[in-house]
Design a protein around this motif. Structure first.
Motif, PDB file in Angstrom:
ATOM      1  N   MET A 270       0.832  -1.157   0.000  1.00  0.00           N
ATOM      2  CA  MET A 270       0.000   0.000   0.000  1.00  0.00           C
ATOM      3  C   MET A 270       0.886   1.232   0.000  1.00  0.00           C
ATOM      4  SD  MET A 270      -2.394  -1.584   2.764  1.00  0.00           S
ATOM      5  CE  MET A 270      -2.668  -3.267   2.356  1.00  0.00           C
ATOM      6  N   ASP A 271       0.370   2.298  -0.618  1.00  0.00           N
ATOM      7  CA  ASP A 271       1.131   3.536  -0.620  1.00  0.00           C
ATOM      8  C   ASP A 271       0.167   4.704  -0.727  1.00  0.00           C
ATOM      9  OD1 ASP A 271       3.493   4.961  -0.422  1.00  0.00           O
ATOM     10  OD2 ASP A 271       3.891   4.943  -2.563  1.00  0.00           O
ATOM     11  N   GLY A 272       0.582   5.809  -0.156  1.00  0.00           N
ATOM     12  CA  GLY A 272      -0.163   7.045  -0.236  1.00  0.00           C
ATOM     13  C   GLY A 272       0.690   8.121  -0.872  1.00  0.00           C
ATOM     14  N   THR A 273       0.044   9.055  -1.530  1.00  0.00           N
ATOM     15  CA  THR A 273       0.733  10.204  -2.114  1.00  0.00           C
ATOM     16  C   THR A 273      -0.042  11.461  -1.744  1.00  0.00           C
ATOM     17  OG1 THR A 273      -0.472  10.136  -4.207  1.00  0.00           O
ATOM     18  CG2 THR A 273       1.550   8.854  -4.083  1.00  0.00           C
ATOM     19  N   PHE A 274       0.658  12.587  -1.789  1.00  0.00           N
ATOM     20  CA  PHE A 274       0.016  13.869  -1.504  1.00  0.00           C
ATOM     21  C   PHE A 274       0.525  14.896  -2.498  1.00  0.00           C
ATOM     22  CE2 PHE A 274      -0.142  17.977   0.815  1.00  0.00           C
ATOM     23  CZ  PHE A 274      -1.524  18.059   0.939  1.00  0.00           C
ATOM     24  N   LEU A 275      -0.399  15.534  -3.200  1.00  0.00           N
ATOM     25  CA  LEU A 275      -0.065  16.613  -4.129  1.00  0.00           C
ATOM     26  C   LEU A 275      -0.396  17.928  -3.436  1.00  0.00           C
ATOM     27  CD1 LEU A 275      -1.520  15.220  -7.491  1.00  0.00           C
ATOM     28  CD2 LEU A 275       0.840  15.099  -6.653  1.00  0.00           C
ATOM     29  N   GLU A 276       0.625  18.574  -2.920  1.00  0.00           N
ATOM     30  CA  GLU A 276       0.413  19.785  -2.124  1.00  0.00           C
ATOM     31  C   GLU A 276      -0.229  20.903  -2.940  1.00  0.00           C
ATOM     32  OE1 GLU A 276       2.799  22.590   1.039  1.00  0.00           O
ATOM     33  OE2 GLU A 276       3.879  21.032  -0.035  1.00  0.00           O
ATOM     34  N   ASP A 277       0.245  21.120  -4.173  1.00  0.00           N
ATOM     35  CA  ASP A 277      -0.288  22.204  -4.994  1.00  0.00           C
ATOM     36  C   ASP A 277      -1.775  22.049  -5.290  1.00  0.00           C
ATOM     37  OD1 ASP A 277       2.225  23.313  -5.024  1.00  0.00           O
ATOM     38  OD2 ASP A 277       2.717  22.619  -7.040  1.00  0.00           O
ATOM     39  N   GLU A 278      -2.229  20.801  -5.446  1.00  0.00           N
ATOM     40  CA  GLU A 278      -3.650  20.540  -5.716  1.00  0.00           C
ATOM     41  C   GLU A 278      -4.424  20.161  -4.462  1.00  0.00           C
ATOM     42  OE1 GLU A 278      -1.506  18.553  -7.968  1.00  0.00           O
ATOM     43  OE2 GLU A 278      -1.466  20.197  -9.389  1.00  0.00           O
ATOM     44  N   ASN A 279      -3.719  19.975  -3.339  1.00  0.00           N
ATOM     45  CA  ASN A 279      -4.334  19.561  -2.080  1.00  0.00           C
ATOM     46  C   ASN A 279      -5.151  18.274  -2.255  1.00  0.00           C
ATOM     47  OD1 ASN A 279      -4.790  19.827   0.696  1.00  0.00           O
ATOM     48  ND2 ASN A 279      -6.739  20.857   0.349  1.00  0.00           N
ATOM     49  N   LEU A 280      -4.476  17.237  -2.795  1.00  0.00           N
ATOM     50  CA  LEU A 280      -5.113  15.947  -3.047  1.00  0.00           C
ATOM     51  C   LEU A 280      -4.293  14.824  -2.418  1.00  0.00           C
ATOM     52  CD1 LEU A 280      -5.998  16.171  -6.849  1.00  0.00           C
ATOM     53  CD2 LEU A 280      -7.601  16.242  -4.951  1.00  0.00           C
ATOM     54  N   MET A 281      -4.995  13.839  -1.867  1.00  0.00           N
ATOM     55  CA  MET A 281      -4.369  12.620  -1.369  1.00  0.00           C
ATOM     56  C   MET A 281      -4.746  11.473  -2.290  1.00  0.00           C
ATOM     57  SD  MET A 281      -4.982  12.563   2.750  1.00  0.00           S
ATOM     58  CE  MET A 281      -6.776  12.493   2.619  1.00  0.00           C
ATOM     59  N   GLY A 282      -3.785  10.624  -2.609  1.00  0.00           N
ATOM     60  CA  GLY A 282      -4.037   9.425  -3.397  1.00  0.00           C
ATOM     61  C   GLY A 282      -3.599   8.200  -2.625  1.00  0.00           C
ATOM     62  N   SER A 283      -4.238   7.081  -2.886  1.00  0.00           N
ATOM     63  CA  SER A 283      -3.815   5.825  -2.275  1.00  0.00           C
ATOM     64  C   SER A 283      -3.940   4.715  -3.304  1.00  0.00           C
ATOM     65  CB  SER A 283      -4.619   5.500  -1.016  1.00  0.00           C
ATOM     66  OG  SER A 283      -5.977   5.275  -1.320  1.00  0.00           O
ATOM     67  N   GLY A 284      -3.108   3.704  -3.120  1.00  0.00           N
ATOM     68  CA  GLY A 284      -3.149   2.560  -4.012  1.00  0.00           C
ATOM     69  C   GLY A 284      -2.530   1.361  -3.346  1.00  0.00           C
TER      70      GLY A 284
END
Length: 140
Positions: free
Chosen positions: A1-15
């Motif tokens: 499992m992994d999470g990502t964060f796009l600060e400029d767009e204020n979005l969290m992703g997971s997969g």
């Protein structure tokens, strides 16, 4: 499992991916949502992955994450001291308390590249609660 964060767009992703005990592909998942921070994105990926595994009948789970801080916090029980993410971490603990065997383990980032790819690819569509991937894509 992994999470990502796009600060400029204020979005969290997971997969993440479910592998069988012989290393065969079972299913994958990905999702993204507005808000959060880097820690919350990793915690959300852990929660989503555990929920995904439970919902698909897994009762013995080795959960691998490349975010050692999160694994250490959950394994030590010190998650209760993280007030900014307490609800999300409580959901993780609630999943751990179900009737199953879950082992949380840290892996180096280079060993988690498929989950990382899925988390990053989650941004390619509209925000979703969770998308199930039934067969591996060519990128995996």
């Amino acid at each position: 499992m992994d999470g990502t964060f796009l600060e400029d767009e204020n979005l969290m992703g997971s997969g993440g991916l479910l592998w069988g005990h012989r290393g065969n592909w079972v299913k994958g998942f990905m999702s993204h949502t507005p808000g959060g921070n880097p820690f919350a994105s990793e915690a959300r990926a852990l929660r989503d992955g555990m929920r995904f595994a439970w919902d698909h009948g897994t009762r013995n789970l080795l959960c691998e994450s490349d975010y050692k801080g999160l694994i250490d916090i959950i394994n030590s029980g010190s998650w209760r001291n993280h007030s900014s993410n307490i609800e999300l971490l409580q959901e993780v603990q609630n999943l751990l308390d179900l009737r199953w065997q879950v082992f949380l383990s840290w892996v180096p980032k280079e060993n988690n590249k498929d989950a990382d790819w899925m988390a990053r690819d989650s941004y390619s569509g509209p925000p979703v609660v969770l998308t199930t991937i039934n067969s591996p894509t060519p990128e995996l």
